[in-house]
Structure formats: C-alpha cells, structure tokens
Enzyme design. Structure first.
Site, PDB file in Angstrom:
ATOM      1  N   CYS A  50       0.679  -1.317   0.395  1.00  0.00           N
ATOM      2  CA  CYS A  50       0.008  -0.018  -0.399  1.00  0.00           C
ATOM      3  C   CYS A  50       1.026   1.496  -0.237  1.00  0.00           C
ATOM      4  O   CYS A  50       1.954   0.711   0.771  1.00  0.00           O
ATOM      5  CB  CYS A  50      -1.328  -0.003   1.287  1.00  0.00           C
ATOM      6  SG  CYS A  50      -1.897  -1.298   1.337  1.00  0.00           S
ATOM      7  N   ARG A  83       3.218   0.365  -5.497  1.00  0.00           N
ATOM      8  CA  ARG A  83       2.992  -0.829  -4.201  1.00  0.00           C
ATOM      9  C   ARG A  83       1.123  -1.512  -3.699  1.00  0.00           C
ATOM     10  O   ARG A  83       1.100  -1.986  -3.140  1.00  0.00           O
ATOM     11  CB  ARG A  83       2.736   0.115  -2.339  1.00  0.00           C
ATOM     12  CG  ARG A  83       3.887   0.613  -2.576  1.00  0.00           C
ATOM     13  CD  ARG A  83       4.462   1.809  -1.735  1.00  0.00           C
ATOM     14  NE  ARG A  83       5.367   2.434  -1.095  1.00  0.00           N
ATOM     15  CZ  ARG A  83       5.680   2.112   0.051  1.00  0.00           C
ATOM     16  NH1 ARG A  83       4.911   1.011   0.573  1.00  0.00           N
ATOM     17  NH2 ARG A  83       7.584   2.002   0.154  1.00  0.00           N
ATOM     18  N   TRP A 127      -2.808  -3.049  -1.088  1.00  0.00           N
ATOM     19  CA  TRP A 127      -3.057  -3.731  -1.528  1.00  0.00           C
ATOM     20  C   TRP A 127      -3.499  -3.970  -1.202  1.00  0.00           C
ATOM     21  O   TRP A 127      -2.997  -4.501   0.304  1.00  0.00           O
ATOM     22  CB  TRP A 127      -1.090  -4.617  -1.971  1.00  0.00           C
ATOM     23  CG  TRP A 127      -1.338  -5.668  -2.381  1.00  0.00           C
ATOM     24  CD1 TRP A 127      -1.066  -5.835  -3.919  1.00  0.00           C
ATOM     25  CD2 TRP A 127      -0.698  -6.822  -1.520  1.00  0.00           C
ATOM     26  NE1 TRP A 127      -0.599  -7.360  -3.386  1.00  0.00           N
ATOM     27  CE2 TRP A 127      -0.805  -8.237  -2.715  1.00  0.00           C
ATOM     28  CE3 TRP A 127      -0.462  -6.648   0.125  1.00  0.00           C
ATOM     29  CZ2 TRP A 127      -0.378  -9.298  -1.885  1.00  0.00           C
ATOM     30  CZ3 TRP A 127      -0.616  -8.388   0.375  1.00  0.00           C
ATOM     31  CH2 TRP A 127      -0.424  -9.149  -0.231  1.00  0.00           C
ATOM     32  N   ASN A 178      -0.285   1.439   5.599  1.00  0.00           N
ATOM     33  CA  ASN A 178       0.195   0.544   5.170  1.00  0.00           C
ATOM     34  C   ASN A 178       0.925  -0.003   6.019  1.00  0.00           C
ATOM     35  O   ASN A 178       1.546   0.040   7.155  1.00  0.00           O
ATOM     36  CB  ASN A 178       1.919   1.412   4.258  1.00  0.00           C
ATOM     37  CG  ASN A 178       2.195   0.458   4.317  1.00  0.00           C
ATOM     38  OD1 ASN A 178       1.994  -0.624   3.881  1.00  0.00           O
ATOM     39  ND2 ASN A 178       3.735   0.940   3.722  1.00  0.00           N
ATOM     40  N   GLY A 179       0.543  -1.393   6.002  1.00  0.00           N
ATOM     41  CA  GLY A 179       1.094  -2.240   6.936  1.00  0.00           C
ATOM     42  C   GLY A 179      -0.192  -3.441   7.437  1.00  0.00           C
ATOM     43  O   GLY A 179      -0.838  -3.243   6.844  1.00  0.00           O
ATOM     44  N   GLU A 204      13.887 -18.423 -12.058  1.00  0.00           N
ATOM     45  CA  GLU A 204      13.623 -17.581 -12.155  1.00  0.00           C
ATOM     46  C   GLU A 204      12.696 -17.046 -13.456  1.00  0.00           C
ATOM     47  O   GLU A 204      11.937 -16.159 -13.401  1.00  0.00           O
ATOM     48  CB  GLU A 204      15.327 -16.572 -12.230  1.00  0.00           C
ATOM     49  CG  GLU A 204      15.102 -15.195 -12.813  1.00  0.00           C
ATOM     50  CD  GLU A 204      13.605 -14.079 -12.217  1.00  0.00           C
ATOM     51  OE1 GLU A 204      13.546 -14.640 -11.435  1.00  0.00           O
ATOM     52  OE2 GLU A 204      13.697 -13.033 -12.490  1.00  0.00           O
ATOM     53  N   LYS A 258       8.513 -15.635 -13.459  1.00  0.00           N
ATOM     54  CA  LYS A 258       8.556 -14.806 -14.145  1.00  0.00           C
ATOM     55  C   LYS A 258       7.233 -15.248 -14.833  1.00  0.00           C
ATOM     56  O   LYS A 258       6.226 -13.720 -15.252  1.00  0.00           O
ATOM     57  CB  LYS A 258       9.915 -14.244 -15.579  1.00  0.00           C
ATOM     58  CG  LYS A 258      11.015 -13.768 -14.965  1.00  0.00           C
ATOM     59  CD  LYS A 258      11.082 -11.916 -15.114  1.00  0.00           C
ATOM     60  CE  LYS A 258      10.395 -11.277 -13.956  1.00  0.00           C
ATOM     61  NZ  LYS A 258      11.409 -11.466 -12.343  1.00  0.00           N
ATOM     62  N   GLU A 302       4.150 -15.165 -13.420  1.00  0.00           N
ATOM     63  CA  GLU A 302       4.218 -13.719 -12.459  1.00  0.00           C
ATOM     64  C   GLU A 302       2.755 -12.864 -13.754  1.00  0.00           C
ATOM     65  O   GLU A 302       2.315 -12.051 -13.133  1.00  0.00           O
ATOM     66  CB  GLU A 302       5.111 -13.566 -11.588  1.00  0.00           C
ATOM     67  CG  GLU A 302       5.904 -12.018 -12.078  1.00  0.00           C
ATOM     68  CD  GLU A 302       6.757 -11.296 -11.232  1.00  0.00           C
ATOM     69  OE1 GLU A 302       8.215 -11.716 -11.501  1.00  0.00           O
ATOM     70  OE2 GLU A 302       5.911 -10.351 -10.128  1.00  0.00           O
ATOM     71  N   HIS A 350      13.277 -37.602 -10.726  1.00  0.00           N
ATOM     72  CA  HIS A 350      13.324 -37.860  -8.935  1.00  0.00           C
ATOM     73  C   HIS A 350      11.388 -37.810  -8.708  1.00  0.00           C
ATOM     74  O   HIS A 350      11.261 -37.348  -7.451  1.00  0.00           O
ATOM     75  CB  HIS A 350      14.022 -37.453  -7.839  1.00  0.00           C
ATOM     76  CG  HIS A 350      15.204 -37.993  -8.493  1.00  0.00           C
ATOM     77  ND1 HIS A 350      15.369 -39.481  -8.186  1.00  0.00           N
ATOM     78  CD2 HIS A 350      16.878 -37.329  -8.367  1.00  0.00           C
ATOM     79  CE1 HIS A 350      17.234 -39.417  -8.263  1.00  0.00           C
ATOM     80  NE2 HIS A 350      17.914 -38.189  -8.850  1.00  0.00           N
ATOM     81  N   LYS A 409       4.878  -4.212  -6.163  1.00  0.00           N
ATOM     82  CA  LYS A 409       6.561  -4.299  -6.372  1.00  0.00           C
ATOM     83  C   LYS A 409       7.116  -4.394  -5.130  1.00  0.00           C
ATOM     84  O   LYS A 409       8.678  -4.889  -5.555  1.00  0.00           O
ATOM     85  CB  LYS A 409       6.605  -2.952  -7.399  1.00  0.00           C
ATOM     86  CG  LYS A 409       8.362  -2.354  -7.275  1.00  0.00           C
ATOM     87  CD  LYS A 409       8.546  -3.070  -8.614  1.00  0.00           C
ATOM     88  CE  LYS A 409       9.710  -2.900  -9.038  1.00  0.00           C
ATOM     89  NZ  LYS A 409      10.802  -4.029  -9.976  1.00  0.00           N
TER      90      LYS A 409
HETATM   91  C1  AGP Z   1      10.361 -10.375  -9.363  1.00  0.00           C
HETATM   92  O1  AGP Z   1       9.803  -9.972 -10.242  1.00  0.00           O
HETATM   93  C2  AGP Z   1       8.894 -10.430  -8.104  1.00  0.00           C
HETATM   94  N1  AGP Z   1       7.978  -9.166  -8.303  1.00  0.00           N
HETATM   95  C3  AGP Z   1       9.215 -10.354  -6.653  1.00  0.00           C
HETATM   96  O2  AGP Z   1       9.872 -11.622  -6.979  1.00  0.00           O
HETATM   97  C4  AGP Z   1      10.138  -9.138  -6.567  1.00  0.00           C
HETATM   98  O3  AGP Z   1      11.768  -9.941  -6.526  1.00  0.00           O
HETATM   99  C5  AGP Z   1      10.653  -9.491  -4.071  1.00  0.00           C
HETATM  100  O4  AGP Z   1       9.239  -9.028  -4.274  1.00  0.00           O
HETATM  101  C6  AGP Z   1      11.237  -9.289  -3.746  1.00  0.00           C
HETATM  102  O5  AGP Z   1      11.237  -7.322  -4.324  1.00  0.00           O
HETATM  103  P1  AGP Z   1      12.502  -6.467  -3.394  1.00  0.00           P
HETATM  104  O6  AGP Z   1      13.655  -7.073  -4.954  1.00  0.00           O
HETATM  105  O7  AGP Z   1      12.091  -5.053  -4.131  1.00  0.00           O
HETATM  106  O8  AGP Z   1      12.946  -7.239  -2.197  1.00  0.00           O
END
Ligand code: AGP
Length: 605
Positions: free
Chosen positions: A2, A27, A75, A99-100, A477, A481, A484, A500, A600
């Site tokens: 947020c 956020r 959020w 926020n929190g 990764e 990607k 998400e 396995h 983000k």
């Molecule tokens: C990455 O594509 C993601 N959106 C997410 O995993 C991100 O890397 C993670 O939330 C960590 O964020 P930060 O690097 O700001 O700590």
C-alpha cells in the site's frame, strides 16, 4: 504494501494526491482513495475499486475541494478489493490511511463493538480510524487522540491522520513500514517513499521506527518511540533519478529489459577500475568464514546464483534462504559471517526483518539495494547500490541482472582476498564479466524469436524450466517470471532432479524450457533433456551455437545466445527468461507492468 501520501498544500490538493499516488501504484492497485479538508474545515473522501484511473474518473465527476489531504493506493490484506474496504477509512472527525498490518485488530474491534461502535469494513485499518474518532468524541485533541490510538496498536504501520476542522494538520506515525516527510515552501508532504514526493520537493526527512510526527505548513515536529521530542536529519534527494517514463516502449518491462546492457555497464564501471575491484571500506572477505545471502522472490534467486560463484570461485561457504523463512527459523550466525540482504526496493518487510535479526550477530551486514534511500540501505552496516535505475514494472528484470553484477564483483573480491585465484585468473574472470553488457546487448536481439515461441507457451497450462549448476536458479527465475506475468503455471527444476518425481508431469502438452550452455555440465543437462524427449516432451532449448549443434535433433525449437561470459553466463540466460515471459503475457493480453494480485514493494509479512 500500500502507498500513502499526505499533503498540506497551497492549491487544490486532489490532483496532487492522484499524481503522487501514480508514483506509488507499484505498491498495490486493488483500490485507491483520497480524503481532503476544505477551507471551511469539512472532511470528505472519494474511493474507487481497481486502478487509480478509476479514482481519477470519479474525481472528475465528483470533485473534492481542499488544500489539505491524504491518499492511498491499496494492496488488499484484510478484506476484498471493495469500496467499503478502500482507504481512507473515516469515523466521525478523522480519516486515516495505512500501510502495514494491525495485528491485534480483532481485539480492538471487539472492544469497539462492546462500546456500540460498528465497523463498516473488513479491514484492520478501520479500527485505527474508529478508535481515534472515539477518542476525539471523548474530548481529546487530535494529537492526544492519535497518541491514545497508537499506544494500542500492535503490528506494522505507516499511518497518516487527517482531521475535520483542521486544514493545517496532518499526524503521521511509523512502526515497521517506511514513511518520509517532505519539506516545501509553506507546504508539507508525507509519503511512503521519496519518489512519491519528488514532484513536490527534494528535501526529505525519514521518520524512524516508532516515531510519530505532527505536520503543519510551518514544519514538522517529531517524537521518538519513547515519546521524547527529537530531530531527524533532512536530506536532499536526486529528483532527476526519480523520473518515470516508458521512453517509447509499449511497457515499462520492455524498456527495463532493453536497459540492461547500459545499467550493468554502469554497475561494472562503479565497482571496477581497470583490474581493480573497488568496494567501500569494511568488507574483509579474508576475515569471514561464511556468507549468508537472504532475499525474496527474484532477489533471492540472484543470491542463489551467487552461491555458486562464492563457493566455486572463493571457496567460501554460502547459505542462501528466502527472508520469510530465515527470519523465523532462528539460524545460528557467528561474528565471522557476512550477512547480505538483497532487495530491489530495499523495503521488503521480510528481508528487512531478516536484516534486523542478523545485523548484531554477524561480522558485518550489507544491504544490496537498488533504492539507495530505502530502509535496508539505511539499516545495514554497509549499503551497496545495484544502480539499475528506477524499475517500475512489477516483474523484476534489470534489477535482477544488476544484483547479479554486484554479486559477481563481490565473489571475485572474495576469491582474491582469500587467495583462491591469482592475478591472471582474476583478470580473466574480470574480462568475462566486462564482456557481459555487450553479450546482453546481442541477446536482446532474441526478442523476436521469443515472441514466436511465446505463441506456443501462451497455449500451455503448465511449463517446466530445467537448468543445472548456476543455471538452475535461472530456470527458477524463468518459471517465476512466466507465472507472475502470464498466470501460466510454471516450475523450475534442477535438471538432474527431474527423474526423481517431476518427470511424471511430462507429456506432449507440457513445454519444457531447457537452459544448457555449452560448458562442463552440458552433456549432463542434455541427457536430462533426452529423457524428456523420450517421453514425448516438447523442448525449447536455450544454449549457444555450439550447444545447439551438439544437442542434435529432436528439440521443438531452440534459441541461440552468444557464447562468452564465462561463469557469469547466468546473467545472459536471464534475458530469454524475461522475454519469454514478457511476450507470453502480451500474447495472453495480461497486464504486463501490473500483474494481478501483485505489488512491486511487499511491505507486509
Ligand atoms: C520479481 O519479479 C517479483 N516481483 C518479486 O519476486 C520481487 O523480486 C520480490 O518481491 C522482492 O522484492 P525486493 O527485491 O524489492 O525485495
């Protein structure tokens, strides 16, 4: 998560609140809202579900006058994304943005109900407004009422309070979640970060944990956690560095992928002078016997890649963990350990908490961060900037490869300081590392081929990614990607682990992306690829020309990366991971820069 904003301005404040919220939308974007106090002291609010544009539309049809106001982009944590749950929350003469997470909100709510006060939302935040409004009704002043409420709160919060009849007053408080005060001329500002305040001021004071503050147009008064009035330094921020635009690209992510050669070049120029590694004082790799790398999501995976480098190059035992697990499993740490918190935003709650857990137990704590003014940068013994520039797209791309570039430099420094490589070997590795930006520039040309493959991936229900050695975390990764951005289920596996269990998933409908540079592990990975193809699995092989030639027939498609980069090749292989996810998302029509359910900066646990 947020984003919150507060302004005591000299113009109509709603447009300014919306402008600032635009900068905070990273956020969260489940709902947005603003509240203002007009010249007559009247407090009112507007809220809208979904992205900020819905709130802007609402304000066009139903404007909100006033020069003082607060705003919020949400959020959702407690309660769905509905208008009733959107902030600001109001009760009587007070409106609140938060926020929190207020962890004891159920108890606070039950008490309110016993006083005959009924909540109108499912949120934890509303209890803050209800209690403050209640205290005001009991005859307290706004500051007394806010303080009485703050004393009851458990959990993490950044809060802004706006009061009816008080057009020259904002009250702010922080515990756990970041909050910045901006100083204007006859105006004052409050925001979750300095970027939000950049259109208005470059003079910023960061509140510290436990602080609360009273803002009027004349300035700010701050009290610390013990209730003592205190002074916090004011710094100037580089407003130019906060510019946000798509630069002609359709999406921020496309721009950010394309920026990688330049920004990684900047990182290397910053940390390397000729054959010399230049790091700040206080990083003595000869004096430590372990390095602990912690982060979340993509940042954690950058650490996972670097684990191979620290162990292979420097012979330095390396622990890697996701911050949310690390912080609660009480790992033993020693004063011969180096702790590194990796984070693009520098605000991720779990990573910050992991840093707080570790910093007094280790020889030194390092924050590897992209946002230099962030909490992790401030709270670590040492901040190492990753210099990727602002990353707007929620999916991390250039921040990841810049983290890798700094980690590569650290691994080389560790190898040098621990006498694991001689000058000639160091020079050869530095040559490989310096070659990476140009190799990535060539790799960007794969975008079109990735677009073609994305048409295939976009039809899939599940996609698997395989890699070995330092390419294993790159496979993870790639899967992250794709998930998400395109909402397609994807998993990454260590190639050798497939047999396995996960091999049971293989059939003709599951695309398998295999990362196999033509290196010492190539034959092993290709054997695993053959096992997939023997079960009618359809393979997209990502290698170099030599690897693709050596792999033989049978793959459905292949993508050829340039050869080079030595052990730093994972940085190169990140590029097709990014483009495959990006183009698949475009093909599916999902929201590339702001995928559903994500934010983000993840400032809640
Ligand atoms: C990455 O594509 C993601 N959106 C997410 O995993 C991100 O890397 C993670 O939330 C960590 O964020 P930060 O690097 O700001 O700590």
């Amino acid at each position: 998560m947020c984003g919150i904003i507060g302004i005591l301005g000299s113009h109509e404040v709603s447009p300014q609140l919306v402008e600032a919220l635009k900068r905070l939308e990273y956020r969260g974007y489940d709902s947005a809202g603003v509240a203002t106090v007009d010249a007559s002291g009247r407090l009112d609010r507007r809220r809208a579900v979904g992205k900020l544009v819905n709130l802007s539309d609402r304000l066009v049809h139903d404007p909100l006058p006033g020069h003082s106001g607060i705003g919020h982009t949400r959020w959702a944590t407690h309660g769905a994304a509905t208008e009733a749950n959107a902030h600001p929350h109001r009760f009587g003469r007070v409106a609140v943005v938060h926020n929190g997470i207020i962890e004891n909100f159920r108890d606070l709510r039950a008490e309110l109900e016993s006083l005959g006060i009924q909540p109108q939302s499912q949120t934890d935040t509303e209890t803050v407004a209800l209690w403050t409004g209640y205290h005001l009704d009991q005859g307290m002043t706004p500051l007394e009422a806010a303080r009485a409420t703050l004393a009851r709160l458990e959990g993490a919060f950044a809060l802004a309070f706006l009061f009816e009849g008080e057009p020259d007053l904002l009250i702010a408080a922080r515990k756990g979640s970041p909050l910045a005060v901006g100083h204007g001329t006859g105006e004052m500002f409050l925001g979750s970060d300095a970027v939000a305040l950049a259109p208005f001021t470059d003079r910023i004071t960061y509140l510290e944990d436990g602080d609360h503050a009273v803002l009027t147009r004349a300035g700010v008064q701050i009290w610390d956690a013990a209730g003592r009035q205190t002074h916090r330094a004011t710094a100037r921020i580089d407003v130019g560095a906060t510019a946000i635009d798509r630069g002609g690209y359709r999406h921020f992510m496309a721009k950010e992928i394309a920026e990688q050669p330049a920004v990684i070049g900047n990182v290397l120029n910053h940390y390397l002078k000729g054959d010399r590694i230049v790091l700040p004082e206080g990083l003595d790799f000869a004096a430590i016997d372990r390095i602990v790398l912690v982060g979340c999501g993509t940042a954690h995976l950058a650490g996972h890649v670097a684990k191979y480098w620290f162990e292979q190059l420097a012979g330095l035992p390396c622990d890697i963990d996701v911050a949310s697990e690390f912080r609660y499993r009480e790992p033993p740490l020693s004063d011969r350990s180096l702790f590194v918190a990796i984070s693009q935003s520098g605000e991720t709650a779990d990573t910050l908490a992991a840093l707080h857990y570790a910093r007094d137990k280790v020889a030194r704590s390092v924050g590897l961060v992209n946002v230099g003014t962030s909490a992790i940068a401030r709270d670590a013994d040492l901040a190492l900037p990753t210099l990727a520039g602002i990353e707007v797209s929620v999916a991390s791309s250039k921040a990841f490869t810049c983290q890798l570039a700094v980690l590569a430099v650290l691994a080389l420094e560790a190898a040098r300081a621990r006498c694991r490589i001689d000058d000639a070997a160091l020079a050869a590795h530095l040559r490989d590392l310096r070659a990476v930006p140009a190799l990535i520039a060539q790799a960007l040309a794969l975008s079109d081929e990735c677009r073609v493959q994305a048409d295939w991936l976009a039809q899939a229900r599940d996609v698997l990614y395989l890699g070995r050695g330092a390419l294993y975390p790159v496979a993870l990764e790639g899967a992250l990607k794709l998930k998400e951005l395109s909402y397609i289920h994807a998993e990454g596996y260590a190639s050798g682990e497939l047999k396995h269990g996960p091999i049971a998933l293989i059939d003709g409908d599951v695309p398998v992306v295999v990362l196999a540079p033509h290196d010492a592990l190539f034959d092993k990975t290709i054997s695993n690829m053959q096992e997939v193809m023997a079960r009618h699995g359809r393979v997209l092989l990502i290698s170099d020309a030599a690897g693709i030639a050596a792999a033989g027939d049978g793959v459905t498609a292949s993508l050829a990366l340039p050869q080079g980069g030595g052990i730093f090749q994972p940085m190169l292989y990140a590029v097709p991971m990014q483009y495959l996810a990006y183009h698949t998302a475009v093909a599916k029509g999902t929201d590339v820069d702001q995928p559903r359910n994500l934010a983000k900066s993840v400032t809640v646990e």
